[in-house]
Structure formats: C-alpha cells, structure tokens
Design a protein around this motif. Structure first.
Motif, PDB file in Angstrom:
ATOM      1  N   ASP A  73       0.832  -1.204   0.000  1.00  0.00           N
ATOM      2  CA  ASP A  73       0.000   0.000   0.000  1.00  0.00           C
ATOM      3  C   ASP A  73       0.867   1.254   0.000  1.00  0.00           C
ATOM      4  N   PHE A  74       1.954   1.223   0.760  1.00  0.00           N
ATOM      5  CA  PHE A  74       2.874   2.364   0.832  1.00  0.00           C
ATOM      6  C   PHE A  74       3.526   2.595  -0.535  1.00  0.00           C
ATOM      7  N   SER A  75       4.004   1.524  -1.143  1.00  0.00           N
ATOM      8  CA  SER A  75       4.688   1.636  -2.433  1.00  0.00           C
ATOM      9  C   SER A  75       3.753   2.125  -3.534  1.00  0.00           C
ATOM     10  N   GLU A  76       2.494   1.697  -3.473  1.00  0.00           N
ATOM     11  CA  GLU A  76       1.536   2.062  -4.525  1.00  0.00           C
ATOM     12  C   GLU A  76       1.151   3.542  -4.503  1.00  0.00           C
ATOM     13  N   LEU A  77       1.561   4.267  -3.482  1.00  0.00           N
ATOM     14  CA  LEU A  77       1.316   5.706  -3.448  1.00  0.00           C
ATOM     15  C   LEU A  77       2.196   6.455  -4.450  1.00  0.00           C
ATOM     16  N   LYS A  78       3.273   5.788  -4.923  1.00  0.00           N
ATOM     17  CA  LYS A  78       4.149   6.350  -5.957  1.00  0.00           C
ATOM     18  C   LYS A  78       4.654   7.754  -5.578  1.00  0.00           C
ATOM     19  N   ALA A  79       5.114   7.870  -4.344  1.00  0.00           N
ATOM     20  CA  ALA A  79       5.600   9.168  -3.876  1.00  0.00           C
ATOM     21  C   ALA A  79       7.032   9.411  -4.312  1.00  0.00           C
ATOM     22  N   ASP A  80       7.389  10.688  -4.408  1.00  0.00           N
ATOM     23  CA  ASP A  80       8.782  11.043  -4.691  1.00  0.00           C
ATOM     24  C   ASP A  80       9.662  10.818  -3.467  1.00  0.00           C
ATOM     25  N   ILE A  81       9.105  11.108  -2.275  1.00  0.00           N
ATOM     26  CA  ILE A  81       9.903  11.078  -1.062  1.00  0.00           C
ATOM     27  C   ILE A  81       8.967  10.939   0.135  1.00  0.00           C
ATOM     28  N   ALA A  82       9.481  10.419   1.238  1.00  0.00           N
ATOM     29  CA  ALA A  82       8.744  10.404   2.504  1.00  0.00           C
ATOM     30  C   ALA A  82       9.449  11.333   3.482  1.00  0.00           C
ATOM     31  N   VAL A  83       8.685  12.173   4.155  1.00  0.00           N
ATOM     32  CA  VAL A  83       9.203  13.075   5.185  1.00  0.00           C
ATOM     33  C   VAL A  83       8.736  12.536   6.527  1.00  0.00           C
ATOM     34  N   VAL A  84       9.692  12.241   7.405  1.00  0.00           N
ATOM     35  CA  VAL A  84       9.402  11.577   8.667  1.00  0.00           C
ATOM     36  C   VAL A  84       9.827  12.480   9.817  1.00  0.00           C
ATOM     37  N   VAL A  85       8.922  12.685  10.773  1.00  0.00           N
ATOM     38  CA  VAL A  85       9.270  13.479  11.953  1.00  0.00           C
ATOM     39  C   VAL A  85       8.486  12.960  13.152  1.00  0.00           C
ATOM     40  N   ALA A  86       9.199  12.326  14.083  1.00  0.00           N
ATOM     41  CA  ALA A  86       8.591  11.793  15.307  1.00  0.00           C
ATOM     42  C   ALA A  86       7.404  10.888  14.982  1.00  0.00           C
ATOM     43  N   TYR A  87       7.611   9.941  14.079  1.00  0.00           N
ATOM     44  CA  TYR A  87       6.524   9.049  13.662  1.00  0.00           C
ATOM     45  C   TYR A  87       6.212   8.016  14.737  1.00  0.00           C
ATOM     46  N   GLY A  88       7.236   7.360  15.277  1.00  0.00           N
ATOM     47  CA  GLY A  88       7.006   6.416  16.363  1.00  0.00           C
ATOM     48  C   GLY A  88       7.119   4.957  16.004  1.00  0.00           C
ATOM     49  N   LEU A  89       7.374   4.642  14.729  1.00  0.00           N
ATOM     50  CA  LEU A  89       7.612   3.269  14.311  1.00  0.00           C
ATOM     51  C   LEU A  89       8.925   3.184  13.552  1.00  0.00           C
ATOM     52  N   ILE A  90       9.634   2.082  13.728  1.00  0.00           N
ATOM     53  CA  ILE A  90      10.835   1.829  12.935  1.00  0.00           C
ATOM     54  C   ILE A  90      10.415   1.483  11.512  1.00  0.00           C
ATOM     55  N   LEU A  91      11.088   2.074  10.535  1.00  0.00           N
ATOM     56  CA  LEU A  91      10.740   1.836   9.141  1.00  0.00           C
ATOM     57  C   LEU A  91      11.574   0.685   8.585  1.00  0.00           C
ATOM     58  N   PRO A  92      10.924  -0.389   8.116  1.00  0.00           N
ATOM     59  CA  PRO A  92      11.660  -1.499   7.497  1.00  0.00           C
ATOM     60  C   PRO A  92      12.377  -1.030   6.231  1.00  0.00           C
ATOM     61  N   GLN A  93      13.363  -1.804   5.811  1.00  0.00           N
ATOM     62  CA  GLN A  93      14.132  -1.447   4.627  1.00  0.00           C
ATOM     63  C   GLN A  93      13.243  -1.306   3.398  1.00  0.00           C
ATOM     64  N   ALA A  94      12.217  -2.147   3.301  1.00  0.00           N
ATOM     65  CA  ALA A  94      11.317  -2.075   2.142  1.00  0.00           C
ATOM     66  C   ALA A  94      10.615  -0.729   2.069  1.00  0.00           C
ATOM     67  N   ILE A  95      10.280  -0.143   3.204  1.00  0.00           N
ATOM     68  CA  ILE A  95       9.657   1.180   3.238  1.00  0.00           C
ATOM     69  C   ILE A  95      10.681   2.248   2.867  1.00  0.00           C
ATOM     70  N   LEU A  96      11.885   2.123   3.413  1.00  0.00           N
ATOM     71  CA  LEU A  96      12.928   3.113   3.129  1.00  0.00           C
ATOM     72  C   LEU A  96      13.234   3.194   1.629  1.00  0.00           C
ATOM     73  N   GLU A  97      13.003   2.089   0.931  1.00  0.00           N
ATOM     74  CA  GLU A  97      13.336   2.027  -0.493  1.00  0.00           C
ATOM     75  C   GLU A  97      12.113   2.184  -1.395  1.00  0.00           C
ATOM     76  N   SER A  98      10.963   2.510  -0.831  1.00  0.00           N
ATOM     77  CA  SER A  98       9.710   2.504  -1.603  1.00  0.00           C
ATOM     78  C   SER A  98       9.451   3.777  -2.390  1.00  0.00           C
ATOM     79  N   THR A  99      10.149   4.846  -2.064  1.00  0.00           N
ATOM     80  CA  THR A  99       9.940   6.094  -2.796  1.00  0.00           C
ATOM     81  C   THR A  99      11.167   6.392  -3.651  1.00  0.00           C
ATOM     82  N   ALA A 100      10.980   7.228  -4.657  1.00  0.00           N
ATOM     83  CA  ALA A 100      12.058   7.499  -5.611  1.00  0.00           C
ATOM     84  C   ALA A 100      13.300   8.077  -4.943  1.00  0.00           C
ATOM     85  N   LEU A 101      13.094   8.945  -3.944  1.00  0.00           N
ATOM     86  CA  LEU A 101      14.224   9.629  -3.299  1.00  0.00           C
ATOM     87  C   LEU A 101      14.453   9.173  -1.865  1.00  0.00           C
ATOM     88  N   GLY A 102      13.788   8.112  -1.460  1.00  0.00           N
ATOM     89  CA  GLY A 102      13.990   7.585  -0.121  1.00  0.00           C
ATOM     90  C   GLY A 102      13.184   8.331   0.929  1.00  0.00           C
TER      91      GLY A 102
END
Length: 310
Positions: A73-102
């Motif tokens: 579901d995250f990957s299908e958003l086809k985002a350029d980048i994710a901006v993270v600030v005090a989210y509260g969950l560890i991001l798996p490697q698959a999430i870190l690599e799901s957007t074009a710019l990380g």
C-alpha cells in the motif's frame, strides 16, 4: 513533490502545515493509531491525525509497517519522497526504499549528539549550550544516516523542554521545505564517528528531585522534564511539580526554602522556582502558586524516596 508524510505528535504538526503551504502534494499521512485518552478512555486521534483531517488529507495509521500488505500500500502511493518526523515506528528497509528519493527525517538535535527518543529533554538535562535540527537521509540504523542540512540554536538559560520543543518544531518545518527545494543540489554528509550520544526515553523514575544535588543539576532537571513528566518534590506529604526555574544564590541545608520568592537551597547554590503545580490543579507562576499553597522561609522540601508514589 509528491510526499508521504509520517509523524504523530504536536512536534510534527507545523512540519505538515508548512509542506502543505509550500504547495507539495501530500499523497498520504501516516501516524500512530488513535489511543484511549481522557476520563472516558475514548480513542483519541493523534495531533497529526486531527490536523491532517482538517486539511482534507488521507490518513493511515497501521499498527506496523512490517507486513506485505502495508508495504505494498505504501509503495503504490508512488511518492517522490517520505518526510518523517517523530513518527514512532521503525521503518523497514522495504519502506525506506519505496519512494524514488527515499525517506528523510527531521531530528531535533545536532547529530550525532542525541540520537534516539528524547533529544530535547536530554540536551537540556545535560546542560548543553546549543542544539538544533538536522535533516537526515534515513537508513536502517537509529538516527545514523547522513545529514543533508542542519541549523543550530542556543538553549536559553531558563528554557524548558516545552519552549525548546516549539522552537525546534518551527525550525524543522522551515528547514525541510528548504531541503526539498534544493534537494538535487544537497550533499549528504556522513555523521562523525565521534561525539555519539543516545537520548534514551525519559523514565518517570528520573523525575523526583534530590535537593542534595548541585543547583545546576536540579535546575536542568526541572527545565528538562517540563512539562512531562514534571520534576517533583514533596512538602508535608503533598507532591508538587516544579515546571520552570533558574539558578539563584543561597546557602542552607539542601531543600530549605530561603525566601518568599520560592528559592530553594541545593548542595551548592540554589534554584528559584518560576512555575509549579499541585496535584489535580493547573500549572501556575510561582507567586500565584504561593498564594494558594503557602510555603514559608525555613520550610523543607523532601528528597526521600520513601515518600514517592505513582
């Protein structure tokens, strides 16, 4: 850019607002799920969740991002980048690599100092003279990624965690917009291998004041733990939270009230209390507080752990 925003508490809200104001497309907002709160223990949306809905944005709050469905579901958003600030969950490697710019993270310290959960509290409690905000390219390690931009600021002599929190939140909002605007020209600078410290999560056991400590230590504890969990002491069997202070002068047995201005003796020197709170009451400036809770010169505030109660 097309952005996935990931944040949860009040600290994250100004960043989301600034990204929207700058004209970026928010593909979705990720935050922690609503949790029981208040007397009725009804599920309450997080500050980011509430603000995102006001802005008409799509909100998602999965319990985890480790599952295949959540990652798809995250990957299908086809985002350029994710901006993270005090989210509260560890991001798996698959999430870190799901957007074009990380994924980039806004961290409230001058990395590599104060990696981890409570950088604002720890900077004040350690007596740091300065702190700041870093825009960091995220990787698998805890706040270990290379830094794209940083901005520093001095910590005020009487500044509390709440006050510094708000300043750094606004700084981070402006800095991330600047980073996105110049993203292609930014150089990711690896963090130094020296000067690494970890801002461990604040524990309530750290909140009881020991008046036999140096005045500087007590002052930093009061300011660093304000407003939550709130440094506290005991007087005549009542727990009192102390929420703002400054270094003062005085010489008496530790814990002694020295004057009518709520100045308390420590092991060396003293601290003047600027803001306090009785159990079940609202926080008040010291003079208002003293009108309702008379404390006289010569009274002793207690440090004994035997009086502690949760």
């Amino acid at each position: 850019m097309r952005i996935i925003f990931m944040g949860t508490p009040d600290f994250s809200v100004p960043v989301l607002e600034e990204l929207v104001a700058a004209g970026h497309e928010i593909a979705a907002v990720y935050c922690q799920p609503p949790r029981p709160a208040g007397r009725g223990k009804k599920a309450r949306p997080t500050p980011v969740h509430a603000r995102a809905e006001e802005l008409g944005l799509t909100v998602r709050h999965p319990l985890s991002l480790k599952g295949e469905v959540e990652q798809r579901d995250f990957s299908e958003l086809k985002a350029d980048i994710a901006v993270v600030v005090a989210y509260g969950l560890i991001l798996p490697q698959a999430i870190l690599e799901s957007t074009a710019l990380g994924c980039i993270n806004i961290h409230a310290s001058l990395l590599p100092r104060w990696r981890g959960a409570a950088p604002i509290h720890r900077a004040i409690m350690a007596g740091d003279r300065e702190t700041g905000v870093c825009i960091m390219q995220m990787e698998a390690g805890l706040d270990t990624g290379p830094v794209l931009l940083r901005e520093d600021t001095l910590i005020g002599d009487t500044e509390t965690t709440a006050q510094l929190h708000d300043r750094l939140s606004e700084m981070g909002a402006g800095l991330v917009v600047e980073a996105l605007l110049a993203f292609d020209d930014l150089m990711a600078v690896p963090q130094s291998e020296t000067g690494i410290t970890y801002a461990h999560k604040i524990d309530k056991s750290e909140a009881q004041i020991n008046w036999a400590s140096p005045a500087a230590t007590v002052d930093r504890q009061i300011r660093g733990l304000s407003p939550f969990p709130g440094a506290w002491t005991m007087l005549n069997g009542e727990r009192i939270k102390l929420l703002a202070s400054r270094i003062s002068n005085g010489d008496a047995p530790a814990g002694t009230v020295l004057d009518d201005n709520f100045t308390i003796a420590c092991a060396d020197g003293a601290v003047q209390i600027l803001r306090a709170q009785r159990a079940g009451k609202g926080a008040q400036d010291s003079q208002t507080f003293l009108h309702g809770c008379p404390i006289k010169p010569g009274d002793r505030l207690q440090s004994s752990s035997a009086t502690s109660e949760e």
